[in-house]
Write a protein that holds these residues in place. Structure first.
Motif, PDB file in Angstrom:
ATOM      1  N   PHE A 251       0.838  -1.196   0.000  1.00  9.79           N
ATOM      2  CA  PHE A 251       0.000   0.000   0.000  1.00  9.79           C
ATOM      3  C   PHE A 251       0.877   1.252   0.000  1.00  9.79           C
ATOM      4  CE2 PHE A 251      -2.557   3.403   1.682  1.00  9.79           C
ATOM      5  CZ  PHE A 251      -3.857   3.144   1.269  1.00  9.79           C
ATOM      6  N   ARG A 252       1.847   1.292   0.912  1.00  6.82           N
ATOM      7  CA  ARG A 252       2.663   2.493   1.075  1.00  6.82           C
ATOM      8  C   ARG A 252       3.552   2.777  -0.138  1.00  6.82           C
ATOM      9  NH1 ARG A 252       6.106   1.595   5.262  1.00  6.82           N
ATOM     10  NH2 ARG A 252       5.346  -0.474   5.826  1.00  6.82           N
ATOM     11  N   SER A 253       3.857   1.737  -0.912  1.00  2.00           N
ATOM     12  CA  SER A 253       4.708   1.943  -2.088  1.00  2.00           C
ATOM     13  C   SER A 253       3.940   2.470  -3.302  1.00  2.00           C
ATOM     14  CB  SER A 253       5.404   0.631  -2.458  1.00  2.00           C
ATOM     15  OG  SER A 253       4.455  -0.356  -2.840  1.00  2.00           O
ATOM     16  N   SER A 254       2.602   2.386  -3.247  1.00  2.00           N
ATOM     17  CA  SER A 254       1.827   2.821  -4.416  1.00  2.00           C
ATOM     18  C   SER A 254       0.901   3.993  -4.145  1.00  2.00           C
ATOM     19  CB  SER A 254       0.993   1.650  -4.964  1.00  2.00           C
ATOM     20  OG  SER A 254       0.072   1.188  -3.992  1.00  2.00           O
ATOM     21  N   ILE A 255       0.635   4.289  -2.870  1.00  2.00           N
ATOM     22  CA  ILE A 255      -0.274   5.371  -2.489  1.00  2.00           C
ATOM     23  C   ILE A 255       0.518   6.438  -1.738  1.00  2.00           C
ATOM     24  CG2 ILE A 255      -2.417   5.955  -1.292  1.00  2.00           C
ATOM     25  CD1 ILE A 255      -2.758   3.933  -3.599  1.00  2.00           C
ATOM     26  N   ALA A 256       0.221   7.703  -1.966  1.00  2.00           N
ATOM     27  CA  ALA A 256       0.914   8.803  -1.283  1.00  2.00           C
ATOM     28  C   ALA A 256       0.093   9.293  -0.094  1.00  2.00           C
ATOM     29  CB  ALA A 256       1.158   9.954  -2.254  1.00  2.00           C
ATOM     30  N   ASN A 257       0.767   9.613   0.995  1.00  2.00           N
ATOM     31  CA  ASN A 257       0.099  10.089   2.201  1.00  2.00           C
ATOM     32  C   ASN A 257       0.529  11.518   2.502  1.00  2.00           C
ATOM     33  OD1 ASN A 257      -1.389  10.076   4.615  1.00  2.00           O
ATOM     34  ND2 ASN A 257       0.392   9.409   5.808  1.00  2.00           N
ATOM     35  N   VAL A 258      -0.436  12.427   2.612  1.00  2.00           N
ATOM     36  CA  VAL A 258      -0.108  13.810   2.951  1.00  2.00           C
ATOM     37  C   VAL A 258      -0.192  14.052   4.456  1.00  2.00           C
ATOM     38  CG1 VAL A 258      -0.910  14.638   0.709  1.00  2.00           C
ATOM     39  CG2 VAL A 258      -2.474  14.663   2.653  1.00  2.00           C
ATOM     40  N   GLY A 259      -0.606  13.041   5.210  1.00  2.00           N
ATOM     41  CA  GLY A 259      -0.692  13.163   6.655  1.00  2.00           C
ATOM     42  C   GLY A 259      -2.027  13.702   7.123  1.00  2.00           C
ATOM     43  N   SER A 260      -2.211  13.646   8.429  1.00  2.07           N
ATOM     44  CA  SER A 260      -3.448  14.134   9.028  1.00  2.07           C
ATOM     45  C   SER A 260      -3.566  15.645   8.827  1.00  2.07           C
ATOM     46  CB  SER A 260      -3.459  13.794  10.519  1.00  2.07           C
ATOM     47  OG  SER A 260      -4.653  14.214  11.120  1.00  2.07           O
ATOM     48  N   LEU A 261      -4.775  16.114   8.526  1.00  2.00           N
ATOM     49  CA  LEU A 261      -4.986  17.526   8.200  1.00  2.00           C
ATOM     50  C   LEU A 261      -5.795  18.239   9.279  1.00  2.00           C
ATOM     51  CD1 LEU A 261      -6.008  17.265   4.421  1.00  2.00           C
ATOM     52  CD2 LEU A 261      -3.717  17.586   5.372  1.00  2.00           C
ATOM     53  N   ALA A 262      -5.479  19.511   9.474  1.00  2.00           N
ATOM     54  CA  ALA A 262      -6.364  20.376  10.256  1.00  2.00           C
ATOM     55  C   ALA A 262      -7.621  20.628   9.429  1.00  2.00           C
ATOM     56  CB  ALA A 262      -5.662  21.690  10.569  1.00  2.00           C
ATOM     57  N   VAL A 263      -8.710  20.942  10.096  1.00  2.00           N
ATOM     58  CA  VAL A 263      -9.975  21.189   9.388  1.00  2.00           C
ATOM     59  C   VAL A 263      -9.787  22.265   8.320  1.00  2.00           C
ATOM     60  CG1 VAL A 263     -12.317  22.056   9.668  1.00  2.00           C
ATOM     61  CG2 VAL A 263     -11.388  20.450  11.337  1.00  2.00           C
ATOM     62  N   THR A 264      -9.021  23.290   8.638  1.00  2.70           N
ATOM     63  CA  THR A 264      -8.846  24.406   7.713  1.00  2.70           C
ATOM     64  C   THR A 264      -7.932  24.062   6.539  1.00  2.70           C
ATOM     65  OG1 THR A 264      -7.167  25.200   9.269  1.00  2.70           O
ATOM     66  CG2 THR A 264      -9.333  26.263   9.349  1.00  2.70           C
ATOM     67  N   GLN A 265      -7.267  22.913   6.582  1.00  7.56           N
ATOM     68  CA  GLN A 265      -6.441  22.477   5.459  1.00  7.56           C
ATOM     69  C   GLN A 265      -7.217  21.599   4.473  1.00  7.56           C
ATOM     70  OE1 GLN A 265      -3.308  20.669   7.983  1.00  7.56           O
ATOM     71  NE2 GLN A 265      -1.843  21.952   6.860  1.00  7.56           N
ATOM     72  N   CYS A 266      -8.364  21.096   4.894  1.00  9.66           N
ATOM     73  CA  CYS A 266      -9.118  20.166   4.041  1.00  9.66           C
ATOM     74  C   CYS A 266      -9.499  20.770   2.690  1.00  9.66           C
ATOM     75  CB  CYS A 266     -10.348  19.652   4.786  1.00  9.66           C
ATOM     76  SG  CYS A 266      -9.944  18.622   6.225  1.00  9.66           S
ATOM     77  N   PRO A 267      -9.991  22.018   2.640  1.00 14.89           N
ATOM     78  CA  PRO A 267     -10.296  22.574   1.320  1.00 14.89           C
ATOM     79  C   PRO A 267      -9.079  22.636   0.402  1.00 14.89           C
ATOM     80  CG  PRO A 267     -11.345  23.874   3.033  1.00 14.89           C
ATOM     81  CD  PRO A 267     -10.409  22.930   3.721  1.00 14.89           C
ATOM     82  N   SER A 268      -7.914  22.899   0.962  1.00 14.11           N
ATOM     83  CA  SER A 268      -6.697  22.957   0.151  1.00 14.11           C
ATOM     84  C   SER A 268      -6.347  21.583  -0.408  1.00 14.11           C
ATOM     85  CB  SER A 268      -5.534  23.504   0.990  1.00 14.11           C
ATOM     86  OG  SER A 268      -5.796  24.829   1.401  1.00 14.11           O
ATOM     87  N   PHE A 269      -6.642  20.536   0.359  1.00 15.12           N
ATOM     88  CA  PHE A 269      -6.417  19.175  -0.126  1.00 15.12           C
ATOM     89  C   PHE A 269      -7.327  18.904  -1.331  1.00 15.12           C
ATOM     90  CE2 PHE A 269      -7.582  14.583   0.126  1.00 15.12           C
ATOM     91  CZ  PHE A 269      -6.325  14.046  -0.154  1.00 15.12           C
ATOM     92  N   TYR A 270      -8.610  19.184  -1.175  1.00 16.37           N
ATOM     93  CA  TYR A 270      -9.539  18.985  -2.289  1.00 16.37           C
ATOM     94  C   TYR A 270      -9.118  19.810  -3.509  1.00 16.37           C
ATOM     95  CZ  TYR A 270     -12.954  16.798   0.905  1.00 16.37           C
ATOM     96  OH  TYR A 270     -13.598  15.975   1.790  1.00 16.37           O
ATOM     97  N   GLN A 271      -8.694  21.038  -3.247  1.00 13.11           N
ATOM     98  CA  GLN A 271      -8.341  21.964  -4.324  1.00 13.11           C
ATOM     99  C   GLN A 271      -7.198  21.418  -5.175  1.00 13.11           C
ATOM    100  OE1 GLN A 271      -7.041  25.901  -2.959  1.00 13.11           O
ATOM    101  NE2 GLN A 271      -8.667  26.791  -4.215  1.00 13.11           N
ATOM    102  N   ALA A 272      -6.287  20.667  -4.553  1.00 13.86           N
ATOM    103  CA  ALA A 272      -5.113  20.160  -5.252  1.00 13.86           C
ATOM    104  C   ALA A 272      -5.405  18.914  -6.084  1.00 13.86           C
ATOM    105  CB  ALA A 272      -4.008  19.855  -4.246  1.00 13.86           C
TER     106      ALA A 272
END
Length: 378
Positions: A251-272
């Motif tokens: 799993f870790r070799s094929s999927i990228a993890n950006v780590g746990s997000l603050a609530v205010t970072q979630c829109p930026s994740f979707y945006q990317a």
């Protein structure tokens, strides 16, 4: 002579991650602009909820009766905070169970535990984990049954509580979930700590790595997209360090993890991202589909009632137990619709925003609190 105000505790002391923190943050922030003058409201928030409120620019000093309280699971049974509960007429635990010892207060509890109502995901567990999980949720069910009233987010959950004999007739209230008002305020969004810069088509999953979220299907989907369709699709998740460490190397070799997000970072994740995937097997409700639509991102989602009741025709549905079908749906979109569906995505955003609202949900919560107080105190 003026009437003595009823004392109400809003209990978010047990919420430390995930959607529960977001809902509690939204509700508490809305209380500031909502009329609760006829009640004496006290609020207990966990550190995570407090941090989330502060990240939104909420001044916690404006709440005269807000206290930082961190309780975890059954630890609440022996907590010294039990001694304070006798002063309240009603305790609203935003998401339960409420593990406090029962006093003479009205025990109003939010229910969002689908494993208690639906056993379809147990097949994903090993026999030992299945036994442990069933034992855990049997204990939770007993605590839920001590509740005087419930708040749920969709009608099928209300019906399940009645069918399972957990709730007394007429004791379940429905308050629709919604996107946070955060998604309507781009100025409050915070950037990701490390950006997402892949040139490939980018698909993201936002949430914790709970078993029923079915994220283990993602590496197979990525492989099938490459082998069958020649498509290089990158998948991104938002797991915390422990969740990421627990995933197998494949799993870790094929999927990228950006780590746990603050609530205010979630829109930026979707945006990317270019699209959002939601392969869950069971939910009471998840805000992720609404958030994806609000951010005008294509949504690939499980063909399950808990998604379709929210999204209608605005999601692209797949069989979450069949990675080939998931890959087929994603490939079909990339090859035929990507870049050509701006009007549909705009309509999906309008649907998500109008589904419910943070203010409307807060007012509904307070309406339910008043209803339960009236039942007991007239």
């Amino acid at each position: 002579m003026s009437e003595i105000k009823k004392t109400v505790l809003i209990n978010a002391s047990n919420l430390h991650n995930g959607g529960g923190v977001q809902v509690a943050t939204s509700f508490v922030s809305e209380i500031l602009s909502t009329n609760v003058m006829e009640m004496d409201v006290c609020i207990w928030v966990s550190t995570k909820v407090a941090e989330s409120l502060e990240s939104l620019g909420v001044d916690l000093t404006l709440f005269p009766n807000l206290e930082l309280v961190n309780l975890h699971g059954l630890g609440a049974v022996r907590s010294e905070y039990n001694e304070l509960l006798s002063r309240f007429d009603l305790v609203f635990t935003i998401f339960g169970p409420n593990y406090f010892r029962k006093k003479n207060y009205i025990n109003l509890v939010g229910f969002a535990q689908p494993w208690i109502l639906d056993d379809s995901a147990y097949s994903l567990l090993s026999p030992f984990d299945r036994f442990k999980t069933k034992l855990k949720f049997f204990a939770q069910k007993l605590f839920f049954k001590t509740s005087d009233a419930f708040v749920v987010e969709l009608e099928h959950v209300r019906d399940g509580l009645y069918t399972k004999g957990i709730a007394k007739p007429g004791s379940v209230h429905v308050a629709y979930n919604c996107i946070s008002s955060l998604y309507l305020k781009p100025e409050t969004w915070q950037p990701l700590e490390s950006g997402i810069t892949s040139p490939n088509f980018k698909v993201g999953f936002l949430g914790r790595d709970y078993t029923h979220k079915n994220t283990s299907i993602l590496p197979d989907v990525k492989r099938i997209l490459a082998e069958r369709y020649g498509l290089n699709v990158d998948f991104f998740v938002t797991f915390n360090e422990q969740e990421w460490a627990n995933k197998p190397e494949a799993f870790r070799s094929s999927i990228a993890n950006v780590g746990s997000l603050a609530v205010t970072q979630c829109p930026s994740f979707y945006q990317a991202l270019d699209a959002v995937i939601f392969p869950s097997l069971l939910e009471c409700f998840s805000a992720t589909p609404l958030e994806a639509m609000a951010m005008e991102k294509p949504l690939f989602a499980s063909d399950r009632r808990f998604v379709k009741d929210i999204c209608g025709d605005f999601a692209l549905y797949f069989d979450p137990l069949d990675p080939e079908n998931v890959a087929d749906v994603i490939a079909s979109y990339i090859q035929n619709q990507h870049g050509k569906d701006s009007e549909r995505l705009a309509l999906a955003r309008e649907h998500a925003i109008n589904f419910s609202s943070a203010k409307g949900r807060a007012e509904r919560y307070l309406e339910i609190i008043r209803t339960e107080l009236d039942k007991k105190h007239g």
